[in-house]
Write an enzyme that holds these catalytic residues in place. Structure first.
Site, PDB file in Angstrom:
ATOM      1  N   SER A 103       9.114  24.802 -17.992  1.00 11.46           N
ATOM      2  CA  SER A 103       9.443  24.405 -19.352  1.00 11.46           C
ATOM      3  C   SER A 103      10.040  23.007 -19.289  1.00 11.46           C
ATOM      4  O   SER A 103       9.490  22.113 -18.632  1.00 11.46           O
ATOM      5  CB  SER A 103      10.402  25.419 -19.998  1.00 11.46           C
ATOM      6  OG  SER A 103      10.705  25.087 -21.326  1.00 11.46           O
ATOM      7  N   TYR A 128       6.368  19.465 -29.731  1.00  4.00           N
ATOM      8  CA  TYR A 128       6.585  19.721 -28.305  1.00  4.00           C
ATOM      9  C   TYR A 128       7.696  20.748 -28.132  1.00  4.00           C
ATOM     10  O   TYR A 128       7.563  21.711 -27.370  1.00  4.00           O
ATOM     11  CB  TYR A 128       6.933  18.417 -27.599  1.00  4.00           C
ATOM     12  CG  TYR A 128       7.148  18.556 -26.103  1.00  4.00           C
ATOM     13  CD1 TYR A 128       6.120  18.989 -25.276  1.00  4.00           C
ATOM     14  CD2 TYR A 128       8.371  18.245 -25.523  1.00  4.00           C
ATOM     15  CE1 TYR A 128       6.301  19.109 -23.912  1.00  4.00           C
ATOM     16  CE2 TYR A 128       8.567  18.353 -24.156  1.00  4.00           C
ATOM     17  CZ  TYR A 128       7.526  18.790 -23.357  1.00  4.00           C
ATOM     18  OH  TYR A 128       7.713  18.917 -22.005  1.00  4.00           O
ATOM     19  N   LYS A 143       7.705  24.651 -26.468  1.00  4.90           N
ATOM     20  CA  LYS A 143       8.579  25.027 -25.356  1.00  4.90           C
ATOM     21  C   LYS A 143       9.609  26.080 -25.762  1.00  4.90           C
ATOM     22  O   LYS A 143       9.911  26.989 -24.975  1.00  4.90           O
ATOM     23  CB  LYS A 143       9.269  23.777 -24.792  1.00  4.90           C
ATOM     24  CG  LYS A 143       8.307  22.815 -24.099  1.00  4.90           C
ATOM     25  CD  LYS A 143       7.570  23.487 -22.944  1.00  4.90           C
ATOM     26  CE  LYS A 143       6.733  22.503 -22.150  1.00  4.90           C
ATOM     27  NZ  LYS A 143       6.046  23.144 -20.988  1.00  4.90           N
TER      28      LYS A 143
END
Length: 277
Positions: free
Chosen positions: A133, A147, A151
């Site tokens: 991650s 983004y 994650k």
């Protein structure tokens, strides 16, 4: 000798981990999107290095390739979700196609690899799942909302899955690196087309993300070595924070979140159902 399955071994942490593992005598089943990108490793290590061409957004092919790896190699001890990329820009600067591709790669692709591997790991009596991650799975920066969405989503999935599979001897580790001196930031990073409305806002900061004059802090060789060492720890470390920048961002975000929530204890309880006396 252990056997590893790692997605995205052509560059970045995936490549660094693969080289370290092969050098110490482990077997690696690696996947790449670009055929020929790891021919040097295949020539050097022969049968010790198994390679498949795989785009993790092709979900049926993910399962087929994971099944094939287990069938041809037998037991696989560690499965590493490493394939992914960054997409930066304010939410309205991004196209629908960019958003779908980001979530398909970083979130759905990683979920597909785990789902494909679990029957095999259960059947062999255990193993390890490692999710690469970022500190951005716990903290956020302006200009990176999608983004972060990918994650934060995969971290929630992996943390929940860890509780599901613990009874089968399967350990789960989420890796949260800070910036690393790999080509990830320059070759894989995608930037949105700028919108003038954001020119003087914090979201514009990400437009300089590919500036090579500001190298990241992280040493990829040390990061890869720490991930490999973590795979041997029992029990599996739930999280590995790599880099002083990652530690700083993650701890600050957690403290801020607690500071937002803890004063609401009484107000939260006030919404509980109370039976009439």
């Amino acid at each position: 000798m252990a056997t590893w399955f790692i997605t995205g071994v052509n560059s970045g942490l995936g490549r660094e981990m693969t080289e370290q593992l092969l050098q110490r005598g482990d077997r690696v089943a690696g996947t790449v999107r670009k055929q020929g990108s790891v021919d040097d490793l295949a020539a050097k290590y022969g049968d010790q290095f198994w390679v498949a061409h795989l785009d993790v957004t092709d979900l049926p092919t993910v399962r087929a390739e994971v099944d094939r790896a287990f069938a041809e190699l037998g037991r696989i001890d560690v499965v590493v979700n490493n394939a992914g990329y960054g997409l930066f820009g304010a939410a309205e600067e991004l196209t629908d196609e960019q958003i779908v591709a980001q979530l398909n790669t970083n979130l759905l692709g990683s979920i597909a690899v785990v789902r494909a591997a679990l029957p095999h790991l259960r059947g062999q009596g255990g193993g390890r799942l490692i999710q690469i991650s970022t500190y951005g799975g716990q903290a956020t920066n302006p200009g990176a909302s999608l983004y972060h969405a990918s994650k934060w989503g995969i971290e929630g999935f992996m943390e929940g899955t860890a509780k599901d599979v613990a009874p089968f001897g399967i350990g789960v580790t989420i890796v949260e690196p800070g910036g690393a001196r790999t080509e990830f930031r320059f070759d894989s990073l995608q930037l949105a087309t700028p919108h003038s409305a954001y020119d003087s806002t914090p979201a514009a900061m990400v437009r300089g993300a590919k500036d090579r004059s500001r190298p990241p802090l992280g040493d990829p060789a040390k990061m890869a070595s720490r991930i490999i060492a973590g795979a041997a720890e029992e029990p599996a470390p739930p999280r590995l924070v790599l880099g002083s920048d990652s530690y700083r961002f993650v701890t600050a975000a957690l403290r801020e979140r607690l500071a937002q929530v803890e004063p609401q204890e009484s107000a939260a309880a006030a919404t509980d159902w109370v039976d009439a006396q």
